[in-house]
Design a protein around this motif. Structure first.
Motif, PDB file in Angstrom:
ATOM      1  N   GLN A 236       6.910  12.076 -43.993  1.00 37.60           N
ATOM      2  CA  GLN A 236       7.144  10.861 -44.791  1.00 37.60           C
ATOM      3  C   GLN A 236       8.177   9.951 -44.124  1.00 37.60           C
ATOM      4  O   GLN A 236       8.031   8.730 -44.135  1.00 37.60           O
ATOM      5  CB  GLN A 236       7.600  11.223 -46.215  1.00 37.60           C
ATOM      6  N   ARG A 237       9.211  10.551 -43.557  1.00 40.56           N
ATOM      7  CA  ARG A 237      10.228   9.725 -42.871  1.00 40.56           C
ATOM      8  C   ARG A 237       9.599   9.008 -41.675  1.00 40.56           C
ATOM      9  O   ARG A 237       9.866   7.832 -41.440  1.00 40.56           O
ATOM     10  CB  ARG A 237      11.392  10.614 -42.407  1.00 40.56           C
TER      11      ARG A 237
ATOM     12  N   ASP B 136       8.607  16.547 -45.510  1.00 41.97           N
ATOM     13  CA  ASP B 136       9.648  15.515 -45.629  1.00 41.97           C
ATOM     14  C   ASP B 136       9.658  14.624 -44.392  1.00 41.97           C
ATOM     15  O   ASP B 136       9.745  13.393 -44.481  1.00 41.97           O
ATOM     16  CB  ASP B 136      11.033  16.160 -45.782  1.00 41.97           C
TER      17      ASP B 136
ATOM     18  N   LYS C 192       7.400  24.302 -44.362  1.00 37.02           N
ATOM     19  CA  LYS C 192       6.427  23.364 -44.936  1.00 37.02           C
ATOM     20  C   LYS C 192       7.163  22.173 -45.562  1.00 37.02           C
ATOM     21  O   LYS C 192       6.741  21.022 -45.431  1.00 37.02           O
ATOM     22  CB  LYS C 192       5.580  24.093 -45.988  1.00 37.02           C
ATOM     23  N   GLU C 193       8.263  22.502 -46.223  1.00 39.38           N
ATOM     24  CA  GLU C 193       9.081  21.443 -46.843  1.00 39.38           C
ATOM     25  C   GLU C 193       9.608  20.487 -45.774  1.00 39.38           C
ATOM     26  O   GLU C 193       9.511  19.268 -45.910  1.00 39.38           O
ATOM     27  CB  GLU C 193      10.232  22.129 -47.583  1.00 39.38           C
TER      28      GLU C 193
END
Lengths: 737, 56
Positions: free
Chosen positions: B13-14, B10, B5-6
């Motif tokens: 967003q990138r 991340d 999930k992390e």
């Protein structure tokens, strides 16, 4: 349409206020004709009516266009026009004499990086070459000090990732359509994505009206409220246990401190129901991601250092540091040499740094505290100095003005102000005036004649954002680079702040430290790491954001002495302060002064003390207005638009009253920065002692935050006296509006 | 939060940042224009706001 197509269009970063919205400038016949919203869909909402008034400001008939030299008594507002070259020649000579007689520390400089957009830290470069540590700025009361205090806990000043957050907490902060507009838009975006919003504010502010939870705390009790939240979060085990175990220091000591603040005590201090405090703490801690965006309210309280640290601690304990939707520890933009480097802080000797005014008693944002982080900042961020938002290596303003007035602990005899109406921008305006009247040399670099500039020996006209090229890195607070293009030429007699420092340095014999002939050369130099020139960058794009990296601390640790988040601050302990956060009560109300007064409040039409001479803005807010609760007003027999004096033991402000249900009973709100440009020549310093909130708040040592020396702008005692007649000399517009 | 999930969060967003950077170009190519179109669709039209005008 044909008329519009004849216009030239460029991209700007607006600096009418401090937010830096990206707009488009339209020019015609060599003049700025209008400012309009950006054409990029992601940026198009970031525009307010101050920004679209830029053409009215930049083309204003009262703009300074020629260097002026004082010919009458100081403050008499009598001038002769001189050439820029003569001004620089004479300023250099007179500054040299002051330095020879009193030492380099006798120069103090006050700037607003907001108003001038940037100095590329050339003010600090000049001062460090000369040997003066006495730089002050309004950011000591607004964001800059927050940056410095955040660094004490985890080594950087994070920017809240509001748009992606699932819970946004606003401590007294009230972003709205025409103030802090991009933040307002980010909050709306977060809300649209399901975020909850918690507002902690004595007023029913615009944000409070639409919040999921509103806690009407007593003004100035932010630290106590945060301690209450931590009590819930720790004792109900709502914190991120893995993060706390691996990345923090001092948790057990923090728990002990927090247990000194049971909810009943916090409720008593803040005036908020204990269950509401608990419920809001649970909402914040339980969110998938959450942020507490920077707020100018927490910056200005007698427990400001503790309250700012408590925000930091809440971020860390809930695992919201450096995650999407949390608080981003961006670091420096890798493509751009930061102001922190350009300032040449390593050039100033330790002996001179030790003389920085206020650093002995209130060191938090001075060299004394911040240099204790240097090796850790270098380890994590690559540079020894991290002067985020220009706020991390400052002298204390109150100590500086006291030295100017009393010559203790040593004389300060030369004062330079750039883009900064200093007289009205710090506490204790009477002392500031006394200090300025005791100077051998005052130089103001401004776009309008302000009350501060009226006290100067030389007034140099400044340029404005539509007249210069710039690449903004948001003073190292945000990671992106944004382009601001020169759209028109400045007035012939105007200079940029860079030209001013460059030319003065060359005249004073250290020109080799200012080798760049133009701003564009400075920008080329700053872009060296990117391999691009300014011309190449600006031909290619108007903004570039490096892709974000999250949880960088897993690799680098934090830029603190322990490499961890210091819940118990080793720096504060080493400096002799309480290393754990606490609540300290502000001055109490009494029968004589029964109201809690809060000042420093920004209004939509203006930025700080600016723009009162701009008709299209002044028409929207013609006069200063205090806000009172209806029951308080009734007690005083006051109705809307009555003229009153608000008095404190330190000074008094004359203004009109608006009676508002949204005010908390017992509180009075005072707008910031009022003076009357139309009274120039009729009233002392254009009426700057009639309605200015800077006369109200005391700055004697017992009223200052211990660690930073911040005054308690949010909740000091005052009283209201109704006036039978409006004050003399006011214009029709003020009387009617 | 699980590592997957992390990682997904991340990288989302990138990806959004890459997309945004394309929309900031002054001389956009076809892909940049497509990115701007996509962004417009996501954000919606910005209506005219008379409060921003300054009639004299």
């Amino acid at each position: 349409m044909a008329k519009q197509s004849a216009n030239k269009q460029t991209y700007s970063v607006c600096t009418i206020c401090d937010i830096g919205c990206q707009l488009r400038a339209e020019t015609k016949d060599g003049k700025l004709s209008r400012m309009i919203a950006h054409d990029n869909p992601a940026l198009a909402r970031n525009v307010c009516y101050k920004g679209t008034a830029a053409a009215h400001i930049h083309n204003h008939a009262d703009r300074l266009t020629k260097p002026l030299k004082r010919v009458g008594e100081r403050g008499a507002d009598q001038w002769e026009e001189i050439s820029y070259e003569q001004a620089i020649e004479e300023i250099a000579e007179r500054l040299g004499k002051v330095v020879d007689k009193y030492g380099p520390e006798s120069l103090a400089v006050s700037t607003s990086g907001w108003n001038t957009q940037t100095t590329h830290s050339m003010d600090r470069r000049f001062m460090n070459a000369l040997g003066s540590p006495n730089y002050i700025s309004g950011v000591s009361l607004c964001a800059g000090n927050t940056a410095a205090v955040n660094k004490l806990t985890y080594g950087w000043f994070p920017f809240a990732d509001i748009s992606n957050s699932k819970c946004v907490v606003l401590f007294g902060h009230n972003p709205r359509k025409h103030s802090w507009t991009p933040i307002y838009n980010m909050i709306n975006a977060a809300r649209a994505n399901g975020a909850k919003v918690i507002v902690l504010d004595p007023r029913v502010s615009d944000q409070a009206e639409v919040a999921d939870m509103h806690l009407r705390l007593r003004s100035g009790t932010d630290a106590a409220m945060c301690l209450g939240w931590l009590n819930v979060i720790i004792n109900e085990a709502l914190y991120d246990k893995d993060f706390v175990a691996q990345y923090t220091l001092g948790f057990d000591e923090l728990r002990e401190r927090v247990n000194e603040y049971p909810l009943e005590r916090v409720a008593e201090i803040t005036g908020v129901d204990a269950e509401l405090i608990a419920e809001s703490a649970r909402l914040y801690a339980g969110a998938e991601s959450a942020c507490i965006p920077w707020t100018p309210i927490t910056d200005m309280q007698i427990s400001s250092t503790s309250a700012i640290r408590l925000h930091s601690i809440l971020r860390a304990l809930t695992g919201n540091l450096d995650i999407p939707g949390g608080e981003l520890l961006g670091g420096f933009n890798p493509d751009y040499i930061p102001e922190s480097k350009l300032g040449n802080h390593e050039m100033l000797s330790q002996e001179q740094k030790n003389k920085q005014l206020g650093s002995d008693t209130h060191p938090a944002y001075t060299y004394r505290a911040q240099e204790m982080l240097s090796e850790h900042t270098k380890r994590v961020y690559g540079y020894e100095y991290a002067d985020i938002v220009m706020g991390c290596y400052m002298a204390n303003p109150s100590a500086t003005f006291r030295a100017m007035a009393t010559e203790k602990p040593y004389p300060v005899k030369a004062f330079f102000v750039l883009g900064n109406n200093a007289l009205m921008s710090y506490p204790n305006q009477h002392q500031i005036l006394k200090g300025m009247m005791n100077q051998d040399l005052i130089v103001a670099h401004e776009i309008f004649m302000t009350p501060t500039a009226m006290l100067a020996d030389y007034v140099l006209p400044g340029d404005v954002f539509s007249e210069r090229n710039h690449l903004s890195d948001s003073w190292s607070w945000r990671l992106g680079l944004t382009l601001s293009q020169k759209a028109v030429e400045p007035p012939e007699g105007a200079s940029s702040t860079y030209e001013f420092w460059h030319d003065l340095a060359h005249k004073m014999g250290f020109g080799e430290l200012f080798p760049w002939g133009t701003i564009e050369e400075v920008l080329d130099y700053r872009l060296t790491p990117s391999g691009k020139s300014f011309a190449e960058f600006s031909a290619e794009t108007y903004m570039h954001v490096p892709p974000p990296e999250y949880r960088k601390y897993r690799k680098t640790g934090f830029a603190t002495p322990s490499g961890k988040v210091e819940l118990k601050s080793s720096l504060l302990e080493a400096l002799g302060f309480d290393p754990l956060p606490y609540h300290r009560e502000g001055p109490a109300v009494s029968d004589d002064y029964p109201y809690y007064v809060f000042t420093g409040v920004r209004e939509d039409a203006f930025f700080q003390t600016g723009q009162r001479q701009v008709k299209v803005l002044r028409d929207r807010m013609p006069s200063p207005k205090l806000f009172m609760h209806p029951e308080d007003a009734a007690k005083q027999n006051i109705v809307d638009h009555d003229w009153v004096k608000l008095q404190t033991p330190t000074g008094e402000v004359t203004a009109k009253v608006l009676v508002k249900e949204s005010m908390k009973q017992g509180h009075i709100r005072v707008p910031h920065g009022w003076w009357y440009p139309e009274m120039r020549g009729q009233a002392k310093l254009a009426g700057s002692f009639i309605s200015s909130d800077a006369v109200l708040c005391p700055d004697d040592p017992e009223f200052l935050d211990y660690e930073q020396g911040i005054p308690h702008f949010k909740g000091f005692p005052g009283r209201i006296v109704k006036l039978a007649e409006p004050p003399a000399g006011m214009s029709e517009q003020v009387l009617a509006g | 939060m699980s590592l997957l999930k992390e990682w997904l969060g991340d990288n989302q967003q990138r990806l959004m940042t890459h997309l945004a950077n394309r929309t900031f170009k002054k001389n956009p190519n076809l892909i940049d224009r497509a990115a701007t179109g996509l962004l417009k669709k996501m954000i919606g039209e910005v209506p005219d706001d008379p409060e921003l005008d300054h009639p004299e």
